[in-house]
Scaffold this active site. Sequence first.
Site, PDB file in Angstrom:
ATOM      1  N   GLY A 254       0.778  -1.236   0.000  1.00 56.91           N
ATOM      2  CA  GLY A 254       0.000   0.000   0.000  1.00 56.91           C
ATOM      3  C   GLY A 254       0.807   1.283   0.000  1.00 56.91           C
ATOM      4  O   GLY A 254       0.234   2.374   0.016  1.00 56.91           O
ATOM      5  N   GLU A 296       4.282  -6.520   1.612  1.00 56.47           N
ATOM      6  CA  GLU A 296       3.894  -6.877   0.241  1.00 56.47           C
ATOM      7  C   GLU A 296       3.738  -5.655  -0.669  1.00 56.47           C
ATOM      8  O   GLU A 296       2.655  -5.382  -1.158  1.00 56.47           O
ATOM      9  CB  GLU A 296       2.548  -7.613   0.275  1.00 56.47           C
ATOM     10  N   GLY A 298       3.537  -3.535  -3.906  1.00 57.01           N
ATOM     11  CA  GLY A 298       3.329  -3.787  -5.331  1.00 57.01           C
ATOM     12  C   GLY A 298       3.636  -2.509  -6.085  1.00 57.01           C
ATOM     13  O   GLY A 298       4.689  -2.336  -6.688  1.00 57.01           O
ATOM     14  N   CYS A 371     -14.848   4.742 -27.002  1.00 55.34           N
ATOM     15  CA  CYS A 371     -16.169   5.342 -27.191  1.00 55.34           C
ATOM     16  C   CYS A 371     -16.849   5.680 -25.864  1.00 55.34           C
ATOM     17  O   CYS A 371     -17.939   5.198 -25.571  1.00 55.34           O
ATOM     18  CB  CYS A 371     -17.035   4.392 -28.002  1.00 55.34           C
TER      19      CYS A 371
HETATM   20  C1  PLP Z   1      -2.972  -5.177  -3.711  1.00 48.98           C
HETATM   21  C2  PLP Z   1      -2.327  -5.862  -2.587  1.00 48.98           C
HETATM   22  C3  PLP Z   1      -1.021  -5.562  -2.237  1.00 48.98           C
HETATM   23  C4  PLP Z   1      -0.193  -4.508  -2.943  1.00 48.98           C
HETATM   24  O1  PLP Z   1      -0.728  -3.230  -2.844  1.00 48.98           O
HETATM   25  P1  PLP Z   1       0.118  -1.980  -3.393  1.00 48.98           P
HETATM   26  O2  PLP Z   1      -0.721  -0.800  -3.105  1.00 48.98           O
HETATM   27  O3  PLP Z   1       0.289  -2.204  -4.852  1.00 48.98           O
HETATM   28  O4  PLP Z   1       1.401  -1.983  -2.672  1.00 48.98           O
HETATM   29  C5  PLP Z   1      -0.444  -6.272  -1.201  1.00 48.98           C
HETATM   30  N1  PLP Z   1      -1.130  -7.214  -0.530  1.00 48.98           N
HETATM   31  C6  PLP Z   1      -2.404  -7.534  -0.844  1.00 48.98           C
HETATM   32  C7  PLP Z   1      -3.093  -8.581  -0.090  1.00 48.98           C
HETATM   33  C8  PLP Z   1      -3.042  -6.871  -1.869  1.00 48.98           C
HETATM   34  O5  PLP Z   1      -4.310  -7.182  -2.159  1.00 48.98           O
END
Ligand code: PLP
Length: 450
Positions: A254, A296, A298, A371
């Site tokens: 996040g 985690e 992303g 569109c």
């Molecule tokens: C989407 C997600 C992430 C990554 O979120 P980011 O905002 O991209 O860092 C990590 N863990 C879980 C369980 C997620 O659903």
Amino acid sequence: MKFLQSVFSINSEMVNGELVIGGCKSSLLAKEFGTPLFIIDENDFNTRLKSWKSALDRHFGAQAGTVYYASKSFISIEVAKWISSSGIGIDVCSGGELAVALAANFDPAKIELHGNNKSEAEIRSAIKAGVAKIVIDSHQEIERVNRIAKEFGVIQTVLIRLTPGVEAHTHEFISTAHEDVKFGFSISSGDATKAAQEVEALANLHLAGIHCHIGSQIFESEGFETAATRLIEFLAQFRDRNSRELPELDLGGGYGVAYVEGETTYDPDLAMSAIASLVKDQCAKHKLVVPTVSIEPGRAISAPTTTTLYEVGTTKNVTLDEGGIRRYIAVDGGMSDNIRPALYGAEYSALLANRTSTSSEISSRLVGKHCESGDIIIREIDLPSDIGPGDLIAIPTTGAYGRSMASNYNHMPRPAVVAVNDGTARVILRRETQEDLLSLDVTEAPRVIN
Ligand SMILES: *Cc1c(COP(=O)(O)O)cnc(C)c1O
């Protein structure tokens, strides 16, 4: 129009009025690979992987768990290989994402399976592959994972996903840990305790710890700290009830990144130092051994590494009711390769990538070719008034939830992803073709189904 280094990948620069990424000129990339094009800065991606791992290691020391890259933000076999070589883990939320990781020979001991509605087939593939952890999200799933683990004759290590009741300061659709969401077991209602006891009672599940993910694009440590505080309280209650301590705490992803001027990408060191001191304090307060902490990220890894290159096709000046003129600049992609502005009002920056312009800047709206009136990439931005057909527009920070959320709306083939590094470029995900799309259409005789 100025080049904002803070929203472009590390190896991006302006050379003689042209955007150069990883030593490759925009105009040549467009010529060689076509547009729209996702350009991923390989060195930048690897640098971010390492900086999250080293921040976790530095601040948690012996208690540092694993950085699981959230593959849903963007994954391909090649990218999974980069992740694997950097020694970090990967989180997958579907059979498809798992298949990509396995196709890259990713070590299953570093794969974690997520999802609020994993199918039996997905759970089966994950257990068969030997994934390190399955993060359980519902009561039905407790039984399902136990039953499938039993079929394979294994004891599956699991975490349970908890909702700590945190209102993350972000868009509702990417806020995931307040009470009224589909994810996880609520701590405050007692559901989380119930789930933990259910898992404890089953022979083919090993409960290693707890997980939460509070949302995405978050810039302050407050939400993470509140979540961690509640999770650690839960760990203490679990210890009191079961006379054993859960050794693992996974705090999800996040971490926010800068998309526009004025935003600052969350520094991994700042994020980890704030969370580590809070975790240590709270554990001391409850007389708990500090658990192994995993994260985690992303977006924080993938988003800043990638730039989308579009070609301008048409422009239009529209007279506004309130007076004045709005210039529309239409490019050859749009909501099919970047749904975020339409989905949650996400903001982006843009740059004329192929040349210098000395024309005055005018208020413009950058739109796609779909569109829908909502097919907007940037609602309002000042761009040179002489931008016209054939010009290249670069949109930075499109590495997360861009290609991974792409669709074939209007039967548009999804763009290629090209990795650039040190003056070289290579396709890592090829552009779809019209033949790819047409190959799904079949002419079949009706069969009796009743
Ligand atoms: C989407 C997600 C992430 C990554 O979120 P980011 O905002 O991209 O860092 C990590 N863990 C879980 C369980 C997620 O659903």
